[in-house]
Design an enzyme around this catalytic site. Structure first.
Site, PDB file in Angstrom:
ATOM      1  N   ASP A 125       0.829  -1.219   0.000  1.00 17.28           N
ATOM      2  CA  ASP A 125       0.000   0.000   0.000  1.00 17.28           C
ATOM      3  C   ASP A 125       0.857   1.259   0.000  1.00 17.28           C
ATOM      4  O   ASP A 125       0.359   2.356  -0.276  1.00 17.28           O
ATOM      5  CB  ASP A 125      -0.968   0.005   1.205  1.00 17.28           C
ATOM      6  CG  ASP A 125      -0.287  -0.044   2.566  1.00 17.28           C
ATOM      7  OD1 ASP A 125       0.952  -0.106   2.625  1.00 17.28           O
ATOM      8  OD2 ASP A 125      -1.020  -0.022   3.582  1.00 17.28           O
ATOM      9  N   GLU A 126       2.165   1.111   0.316  1.00 20.88           N
ATOM     10  CA  GLU A 126       3.030   2.298   0.373  1.00 20.88           C
ATOM     11  C   GLU A 126       3.200   2.951  -0.989  1.00 20.88           C
ATOM     12  O   GLU A 126       3.629   4.107  -1.071  1.00 20.88           O
ATOM     13  CB  GLU A 126       4.406   1.939   0.952  1.00 20.88           C
ATOM     14  CG  GLU A 126       4.298   1.489   2.387  1.00 20.88           C
ATOM     15  CD  GLU A 126       5.579   1.619   3.182  1.00 20.88           C
ATOM     16  OE1 GLU A 126       6.494   2.346   2.766  1.00 20.88           O
ATOM     17  OE2 GLU A 126       5.659   0.979   4.241  1.00 20.88           O
TER      18      GLU A 126
HETATM   19  O1  DAU Z   1       2.359  -0.869   4.578  1.00 21.96           O
HETATM   20  C1  DAU Z   1       3.115  -1.939   4.134  1.00 21.96           C
HETATM   21  C2  DAU Z   1       4.550  -1.779   4.556  1.00 21.96           C
HETATM   22  O2  DAU Z   1       4.604  -1.990   5.954  1.00 21.96           O
HETATM   23  C3  DAU Z   1       5.472  -2.729   3.836  1.00 21.96           C
HETATM   24  O3  DAU Z   1       5.471  -2.416   2.470  1.00 21.96           O
HETATM   25  C4  DAU Z   1       6.907  -2.636   4.398  1.00 21.96           C
HETATM   26  O4  DAU Z   1       7.720  -3.626   3.787  1.00 21.96           O
HETATM   27  C5  DAU Z   1       6.841  -2.888   5.881  1.00 21.96           C
HETATM   28  O5  DAU Z   1       8.129  -2.769   6.447  1.00 21.96           O
HETATM   29  C6  DAU Z   1       5.882  -1.918   6.550  1.00 21.96           C
HETATM   30  O6  DAU Z   1       6.378  -0.560   6.479  1.00 21.96           O
HETATM   31  P1  DAU Z   1       6.297   0.448   7.728  1.00 21.96           P
HETATM   32  O7  DAU Z   1       7.330   1.486   7.554  1.00 21.96           O
HETATM   33  O8  DAU Z   1       4.902   0.883   7.971  1.00 21.96           O
HETATM   34  O9  DAU Z   1       6.685  -0.594   8.920  1.00 21.96           O
HETATM   35  P2  DAU Z   1       7.647  -0.451  10.194  1.00 21.96           P
HETATM   36  O10 DAU Z   1       7.420  -1.664  11.021  1.00 21.96           O
HETATM   37  O11 DAU Z   1       9.036  -0.096   9.823  1.00 21.96           O
HETATM   38  O12 DAU Z   1       7.008   0.810  10.951  1.00 21.96           O
HETATM   39  C7  DAU Z   1       5.646   0.842  11.334  1.00 21.96           C
HETATM   40  C8  DAU Z   1       5.385   2.194  11.989  1.00 21.96           C
HETATM   41  O13 DAU Z   1       6.089   2.243  13.234  1.00 21.96           O
HETATM   42  C9  DAU Z   1       5.884   3.380  11.190  1.00 21.96           C
HETATM   43  O14 DAU Z   1       4.969   4.449  11.351  1.00 21.96           O
HETATM   44  C10 DAU Z   1       7.220   3.723  11.818  1.00 21.96           C
HETATM   45  C11 DAU Z   1       7.013   3.333  13.275  1.00 21.96           C
HETATM   46  N1  DAU Z   1       8.217   2.859  14.000  1.00 21.96           N
HETATM   47  C12 DAU Z   1       8.956   1.858  13.442  1.00 21.96           C
HETATM   48  C13 DAU Z   1      10.075   1.377  14.074  1.00 21.96           C
HETATM   49  C14 DAU Z   1      10.909   0.286  13.449  1.00 21.96           C
HETATM   50  C15 DAU Z   1       8.544   3.385  15.239  1.00 21.96           C
HETATM   51  O15 DAU Z   1       7.852   4.290  15.768  1.00 21.96           O
HETATM   52  N2  DAU Z   1       9.665   2.918  15.865  1.00 21.96           N
HETATM   53  C16 DAU Z   1      10.460   1.949  15.330  1.00 21.96           C
HETATM   54  O16 DAU Z   1      11.494   1.579  15.954  1.00 21.96           O
END
Ligand code: DAU
Ligand code: NAD
Length: 338
Positions: A125-126
């Site tokens: 969805d990104e």
């Molecule tokens: O929406 C689909 C996507 O979801 C996928 O295409 C990506 O491969 C997948 O990694 C994921 O992306 P996000 O960037 O949304 O996922 P992430 O787990 O890295 O982060 C989720 C949310 O949490 C985002 O708003 C950033 C925040 N976050 C993330 C990390 C790692 C934090 O606040 N602290 C953190 O340490």
């Protein structure tokens, strides 16, 4: 049938391998480079099944991909292989272009050269960018414009455009799915949910970016696998399908839920410098896949997150090995002094 699953040693690809082995009698051939995110231990049970075969290789390596297609003669290819972490893409964009764009183009060329019944691209969805926080009435549909924010999402959007170009120009029978955030077993510790579970278990600070108000639309990984399974078997060639289950939560809500399940204090939460270009809200409208293929998600967030926490408690060896290796350097680089 023979199905090549690329990226099957990763989080969603691994879960998909198990979903297919459980629900169908097809032969599954996993092609995976085993980057930092690939883990053969995820596939340990699958390796015991005679219908499963693992091949180590890079989707951007044309010679290796052609050799595999010549040998296997696949009916279906499902492409999960990708560099998948937004934060890493901000640090090192080029790697994302090579795997996510060139890798996809090599797979498409192989489909063109050797023939295929279906090429399925696992997108995200990104590619639609983000939605404002003050417009809860807005959702991503399949006709929402592509509007990317990070090198990761730009590379995934480029891959989607290539798939559509190959479909139109060379009649490659392709489909694309764009799913919201997944969670569940085998999720690599760098991502929000496993990172918070593991840090909380160690009484380590939980680094929430910005104010923790960004919204993600969480889907239990098995529901994603079920949707892809329907698309490759019954979906219409040339179509894009959005996948999501209307499970929107702010990051802070997710983190507090994890702390509550583990019985840990909210004092562990630490607000840290925001992600550059941080997307505000993702929210999928899944009407099309629901109406056309009858897909509905089976796992509600409240239940799925409990199952996920339980999995991390029951499978310590899987993640302890990961966080004791190279991951330590990654964590220090990204979070120390943030
Ligand atoms: O929406 C689909 C996507 O979801 C996928 O295409 C990506 O491969 C997948 O990694 C994921 O992306 P996000 O960037 O949304 O996922 P992430 O787990 O890295 O982060 C989720 C949310 O949490 C985002 O708003 C950033 C925040 N976050 C993330 C990390 C790692 C934090 O606040 N602290 C953190 O340490
Ligand atoms: P992941 O990072 O856990 O796994 C990626 C896998 O791909 C790993 O096994 C890795 O070794 C392999 N890989 C990487 N580069 C490769 C290459 N050049 N050749 C062969 N294999 C290679 O990723 P994930 O979270 O399981 O995501 C899988 C797919 O789903 C990705 O395409 C991602 O864009 C998409 N997606 C992820 C989410 C999510 O929430 N995680 C949501 C929607 C879409």
């Amino acid at each position: 049938m023979k199905i090549i699953v690329t990226g099957g040693a990763g989080f969603i690809g691994g879960n998909f391998v198990y979903y297919e082995l459980k629900n169908h009698a097809d032969e599954i051939i996993c092609l995976d480079k085993l980057t930092y995110a690939g883990n053969l231990e995820t596939l340990a049970e699958a390796q015991k099944n005679s219908k499963f075969k693992f091949v180590r290789g890079d989707i951007a390596d044309r010679e290796a991909v052609y050799k595999l297609f010549e040998e296997v003669k696949p009916d279906i290819v499902v492409n999960f292989a990708a560099e998948s972490h937004v934060d890493r893409s901000i640090e090192e964009p080029e790697l994302f272009l090579r795997t996510n764009i060139i890798g996809t183009s090599v797979l498409l060329d192989a489909c063109k050269k050797f023939g295929i019944k279906r090429f399925h691209q696992v997108s995200t969805d990104e590619v639609y960018g983000d939605l404002p926080l003050d417009r809860p009435d807005l959702f991503f549909t399949e006709t929402t414009n592509l509007h990317t924010s990070s090198p990761y999402s730009a590379s995934k959007a480029a891959a989607d455009l290539l798939v559509q170009a190959y479909q139109r120009t060379y009649q490659i029978p392709a489909t694309i799915s764009r799913c919201s955030n997944n969670y569940g077993p085998y999720h690599f510790p760098e991502k929000l949910i496993p990172l918070m579970i593991i840090n909380a278990l160690h009484e380590k600070k939980l680094p929430v970016y910005g104010k923790g108000i960004n919204v993600r639309d969480w889907l239990y990984v098995e529901d994603h696998c079920a949707a892809i399974d329907l698309i490759i078997r019954r979906g219409t060639v040339g179509e894009v399908y959005n996948i999501g289950g209307h499970n929107e939560r702010t990051n802070l809500e997710v983190v507090k839920t994890i702390l509550k399940i583990l019985g840990k204090s909210e004092d562990l939460i630490e607000f840290v410098t925001d992600r550059k270009g941080h997307d505000q809200r993702y929210a999928i409208d899944p009407t099309k896949i629901s109406n056309e293929l009858g897909w509905t998600p089976q796992t509600k967030f409240d239940n799925g997150i409990k199952k996920t926490v339980a999995w991390y408690l029951d499978n310590r060896a899987w993640w302890e090995k990961i966080i004791s290796g190279e991951y330590k350097n990654y964590y220090a680089k990204m979070y120390d002094n943030r």
